[in-house]
Design a protein around this motif. Structure first.
Motif, PDB file in Angstrom:
ATOM      1  N   SER A 218       2.297  -2.870  -5.005  1.00 49.03           N
ATOM      2  CA  SER A 218       1.291  -2.685  -6.058  1.00 49.03           C
ATOM      3  C   SER A 218       0.266  -3.816  -6.042  1.00 49.03           C
ATOM      4  O   SER A 218      -0.895  -3.613  -6.357  1.00 49.03           O
ATOM      5  CB  SER A 218       1.956  -2.553  -7.430  1.00 49.03           C
ATOM      6  N   TYR A 219       0.702  -5.003  -5.661  1.00 48.23           N
ATOM      7  CA  TYR A 219      -0.257  -6.110  -5.531  1.00 48.23           C
ATOM      8  C   TYR A 219      -1.070  -5.996  -4.250  1.00 48.23           C
ATOM      9  O   TYR A 219      -2.249  -6.359  -4.219  1.00 48.23           O
ATOM     10  CB  TYR A 219       0.468  -7.458  -5.634  1.00 48.23           C
ATOM     11  N   CYS A 220      -0.460  -5.445  -3.214  1.00 53.17           N
ATOM     12  CA  CYS A 220      -1.191  -5.240  -1.964  1.00 53.17           C
ATOM     13  C   CYS A 220      -2.384  -4.324  -2.200  1.00 53.17           C
ATOM     14  O   CYS A 220      -3.477  -4.554  -1.678  1.00 53.17           O
ATOM     15  CB  CYS A 220      -0.260  -4.625  -0.916  1.00 53.17           C
ATOM     16  N   LEU A 221      -2.185  -3.294  -3.037  1.00 48.58           N
ATOM     17  CA  LEU A 221      -3.257  -2.326  -3.269  1.00 48.58           C
ATOM     18  C   LEU A 221      -4.265  -2.816  -4.306  1.00 48.58           C
ATOM     19  O   LEU A 221      -5.025  -2.040  -4.870  1.00 48.58           O
ATOM     20  CB  LEU A 221      -2.659  -0.973  -3.624  1.00 48.58           C
ATOM     21  N   ALA A 222      -4.260  -4.118  -4.549  1.00 48.63           N
ATOM     22  CA  ALA A 222      -5.289  -4.743  -5.399  1.00 48.63           C
ATOM     23  C   ALA A 222      -5.854  -5.979  -4.707  1.00 48.63           C
ATOM     24  O   ALA A 222      -7.035  -6.277  -4.828  1.00 48.63           O
ATOM     25  CB  ALA A 222      -4.691  -5.144  -6.743  1.00 48.63           C
TER      26      ALA A 222
ATOM     27  N   TRP B  25     -11.793  -1.646  -2.921  1.00 47.21           N
ATOM     28  CA  TRP B  25     -11.766  -0.665  -3.992  1.00 47.21           C
ATOM     29  C   TRP B  25     -13.060  -0.762  -4.807  1.00 47.21           C
ATOM     30  O   TRP B  25     -13.575  -1.857  -5.070  1.00 47.21           O
ATOM     31  CB  TRP B  25     -10.558  -0.901  -4.895  1.00 47.21           C
ATOM     32  N   ASP B  43     -11.986  -6.633  -3.009  1.00 46.76           N
ATOM     33  CA  ASP B  43     -10.788  -6.570  -2.167  1.00 46.76           C
ATOM     34  C   ASP B  43      -9.739  -7.601  -2.550  1.00 46.76           C
ATOM     35  O   ASP B  43      -8.765  -7.817  -1.821  1.00 46.76           O
ATOM     36  CB  ASP B  43     -11.144  -6.685  -0.681  1.00 46.76           C
ATOM     37  N   GLY B  44      -9.942  -8.260  -3.692  1.00 44.96           N
ATOM     38  CA  GLY B  44      -8.939  -9.205  -4.175  1.00 44.96           C
ATOM     39  C   GLY B  44      -9.032 -10.589  -3.556  1.00 44.96           C
ATOM     40  O   GLY B  44      -8.350 -11.514  -4.005  1.00 44.96           O
ATOM     41  N   HIS B 126       1.617  -2.506 -12.750  1.00 41.44           N
ATOM     42  CA  HIS B 126       1.410  -2.192 -11.329  1.00 41.44           C
ATOM     43  C   HIS B 126      -0.074  -2.066 -10.996  1.00 41.44           C
ATOM     44  O   HIS B 126      -0.453  -2.134  -9.832  1.00 41.44           O
ATOM     45  CB  HIS B 126       2.151  -0.912 -10.957  1.00 41.44           C
ATOM     46  N   PRO B 129      -3.280  -6.054 -11.579  1.00 42.82           N
ATOM     47  CA  PRO B 129      -3.961  -6.994 -10.658  1.00 42.82           C
ATOM     48  C   PRO B 129      -5.330  -6.505 -10.197  1.00 42.82           C
ATOM     49  O   PRO B 129      -6.086  -7.274  -9.600  1.00 42.82           O
ATOM     50  CB  PRO B 129      -2.975  -7.111  -9.472  1.00 42.82           C
ATOM     51  N   ARG B 130      -5.660  -5.256 -10.487  1.00 42.78           N
ATOM     52  CA  ARG B 130      -6.993  -4.760 -10.120  1.00 42.78           C
ATOM     53  C   ARG B 130      -8.066  -5.158 -11.134  1.00 42.78           C
ATOM     54  O   ARG B 130      -9.243  -4.874 -10.925  1.00 42.78           O
ATOM     55  CB  ARG B 130      -6.959  -3.228 -10.023  1.00 42.78           C
ATOM     56  N   PHE B 456       5.564  -9.387 -12.928  1.00 42.35           N
ATOM     57  CA  PHE B 456       6.323  -8.390 -13.679  1.00 42.35           C
ATOM     58  C   PHE B 456       7.259  -9.115 -14.637  1.00 42.35           C
ATOM     59  O   PHE B 456       8.379  -9.466 -14.263  1.00 42.35           O
ATOM     60  CB  PHE B 456       7.101  -7.477 -12.713  1.00 42.35           C
TER      61      PHE B 456
END
Lengths: 465, 465
Positions: A218-222, B25, B43-44, B126, B129-130, B456
């Motif tokens: 889930s952190y990878c996808l952010a 994203w 992209d974080g 989840h 972080p975005r 988390f």
């Protein structure tokens, strides 16, 4: 006069001729007939101890210094001089020695200077870092851990501390440790007579994690590039030299990446780590090569120098079937490779690390990406000569429909609603792998038992210290 | 054409005029009447997103690009140009946009672009972080963690992974989580009718660690400089903004050191960490200053610039008794300082971080070194303006006789036989402290709830994800 770690003296951080102080523990004492004593002092900062030359003109020579034994703690001050003896660059011409701590009854000091078995040393795990072997393991472990963090930090990966306590056994990776604060003598029951975990600390049944992968996705996808590095747990009743109930694992995860990117990362990562250890801890690695495994340095250098081979699982099966070697476990497409197969491939067939890719879907986890052949998934294992598997990873299934089909039952889907969400909101191809830190440390040092690669090992029936 | 992280583009790792690819994203899309769309892509890798300028001449402009919403994943290729707009240095003149993942029903995307409360975001941990805030927390957390490892590694400290699973509650630091594999429905009993933990995985009752200190002391007395950095656990039923059931702690331990060396280490360490974060993550710190706490940067700078005051506990009590402020908890020698007292001392009396030293022995743990006055122990707390205690530590009792007297009962001594051994074999003065990683992160970022400082959070009745 200034205080130095012994490693600083050997690294020329003090000028020969200057007065220096070192603080550490006596490794040995030798007295010459000429009334001079030689003390080897160790402070853990590097493999070598430093020799202090003590003339009998020192005030406490008779009364204290002649009574020093292995393990005593001392502060030694004197002139740093180039050593005439071989094997050491500098020594100290002692001008004063202060004894800080004695050893109670040197005869029974548990690690008095002599050879001990590693098995015995596990029973004195609080003292074993004072030995050559475990001091070296500790320094290599630190160098390796720091290289791991440095590698990722320099490449803009984020260290994600995924939870240790988890309410789900999503991976099904083995038996779990339950974590609870319920009064076991007086367990609360619900109306059906079952234990009422709603009364427990977290309001549900809770376990120790077996992997941070699902959470870190889930952190990878952010954040695009992430990794975990933390303790993981297996309640497997395996009393072998390769299993710990508590061990540390490294799990990188990269977005916009497929299995080939993953394999490239694994190769680059391992090479970086091995180079770092060879670069930073050649003193300890020389010890391991001399005393533990003569190939310790050369096989690391081999991994650094040689490109890793890539081999499809299907091709690997063909090779194993066609090869002259007899295996205990028969080889056919669909089997999980056994250690004997892995070692044949890495040691005999390739003679270098090899990455086996695209395994049968039946033997792999639900989250691994289904290949177009509908028979295999984008999984990989990195096998190294001399040890077998050291990394296991995969591209993850990023397509919700395919993931759902692989997950199967409804309970699983409901428990992992948040993991499914990642496929509903801006999903991307992504991949990652897991590396067992202690297994890698065993490979590097040549130490054969994984209980000797972690300070206080936890194994069935053993949680001492 | 080459692929870059967005941070690399902002750090001039690509030449303006070159063709670059970014993968990330969508944060937002804006369409101009002139038939140009502006996409912000994240992209974080850093706080800022990069703007891609998309002309309606792109092949999929109508069919796909005009449908992009926050959260969609894209790969954008185009020319890197200096941005005419204010607030950003570079943008991309898009030549192609590949849509990788859509957002299911953008209307219900849980973090669709608008203000969310932090409380709400905890329910979508989840996805959080975005968001700007949690992306920034994640990057600062990584920078801080790496600075911790780097600080110690450069100074020859060894990272010791002390065990998470432990058979003793030696510190008595609070309620413990029990770890077990016993079948709770059918618990084994011994002849006295009590639960037979000899049947459990480790052969005895086992818990999650509350501190690695006692274990790491054994490594300190071999390696001289060591630290732990790992998860620790408290089964306290405290539903506050400052308590987690699972949190990360840093615990350095140094040999041949007294309380003053310990205080010096704590001050130098904190200053190093704050400098590193200001140096590496000024983008995120600017966000925290703008949006979360206007003092976030300035108070860090203050800690870096000002020498920490040292203050004896006894003197601190005199100051509190003589001061004009009224406290809820009455002040007298012997009390444990409350938050209101600590904040008065740091914020009003000193106006800078202050280290309170030498506390009454009655309120401190058995392992803290007894001072010559026989009334106080060599304990210290580091208090910072705006938060209170961030570090607690002590010189350890290295004298076996004194330690035994402080340990009291026989069971305790027997369980800690190995800890006592350290005082029998080359004992030395040594000291160390503990730093709660998430509390420090809260202090740095200005985030008020500790549940927002860890990916988390685990708290009473909550172990989700």
């Amino acid at each position: 006069m200034s205080t130095h770690l012994i490693t600083e003296l050997f690294q020329n951080k003090a000028t020969p001729g200057s007065i220096v102080t070192v603080k550490g523990w006596v490794r040995s004492r030798r007295d010459s007939k000429a009334g001079i004593s030689f003390l080897h002092i160790h402070d853990g900062s590097c493999f070598d101890s430093i020799q202090a030359v003590l003339p009998n003109t020192l005030a406490n020579y008779e009364e204290e210094l002649l009574k020093l034994s292995a393990g005593c703690s001392v502060i030694v001050t004197g002139e740093l001089v180039e050593s005439p003896g071989k094997g050491q660059s500098f020594e100290i011409q002692g001008q004063s020695v202060e004894v800080i701590g004695w050893v109670d009854d040197p005869e029974t000091y548990p690690i008095a200077k002599k050879r001990h078995t590693f098995e015995y040393l596990r029973t004195v795990a609080h003292l074993r870092p004072r030995t050559n072997a475990f001091g070296a393991v500790t320094r290599v472990r630190t160098a390796l851990a720091n290289a791991i963090h440095r590698y990722f930090h320099e490449r803009h990966f984020h260290w994600i501390n995924t939870p240790i306590l988890t309410a789900s056994d999503c991976e099904g990776a083995g038996e779990l440790f339950r974590v609870s604060t319920l009064d076991m003598v007086n367990l609360p029951k619900n109306e059906t007579g079952a234990i009422d975990f709603a009364e427990d600390f977290f309001g549900q049944e809770t376990f120790l994690t077996v992997s941070g992968q699902l959470n870190v996705e889930s952190y990878c996808l952010a954040m695009s590039r992430v990794y975990t590095f933390g303790p993981t747990f297996r309640a497997e009743n395996s009393n072998t030299s390769r299993h710990l109930a508590e061990f540390w694992m490294v799990e990188p995860e990269i977005a916009f990446a497929n299995l080939h990117d993953n394999a490239d990362l694994a190769e680059d990562f391992l090479k970086y780590l091995f180079k770092a250890v060879l670069n930073e801890r050649i003193d300890d690695m020389t010890f391991f090569t001399d005393r533990i495994n003569p190939d310790a340095i050369s096989r690391m250098q081999h991994v650094v120098d040689k490109p890793f081979e890539r081999l499809d699982y299907t091709k690997a099966i063909e090779i194993l079937q066609a090869c002259p070697q007899k295996f205990e476990y028969p080889v056919e497409w669909g089997i999980d490779l056994q250690s004997e197969h892995e070692r044949y491939l890495a040691e005999k067939h390739v003679g270098a690390p090899v990455i086996i890719m695209n395994y049968p879907k039946e033997i792999k986890a639900f989250y691994m990406r289904l290949n177009d052949d509908n028979k295999t998934v984008a999984a990989m294992d990195v096998l190294a000569p001399g040890i077998g598997e050291i990394i296991g990873g995969s591209q993850r299934e990023e397509r919700l429909g395919v993931l759902d089909a692989r997950m199967g039952d409804m309970d699983h889907k409901e428990a992992l609603w948040w993991y499914r969400d990642l496929r509903r909101y801006g999903t991307v191809p992504h991949a990652g792998f897991g590396l067992g830190f202690e297994r890698l440390l065993n490979y590097i040092t040549g130490m054969e038992n994984i209980r000797d690669a972690i300070p206080f090992p936890r194994t069935p029936k053993s949680a001492h210290f």
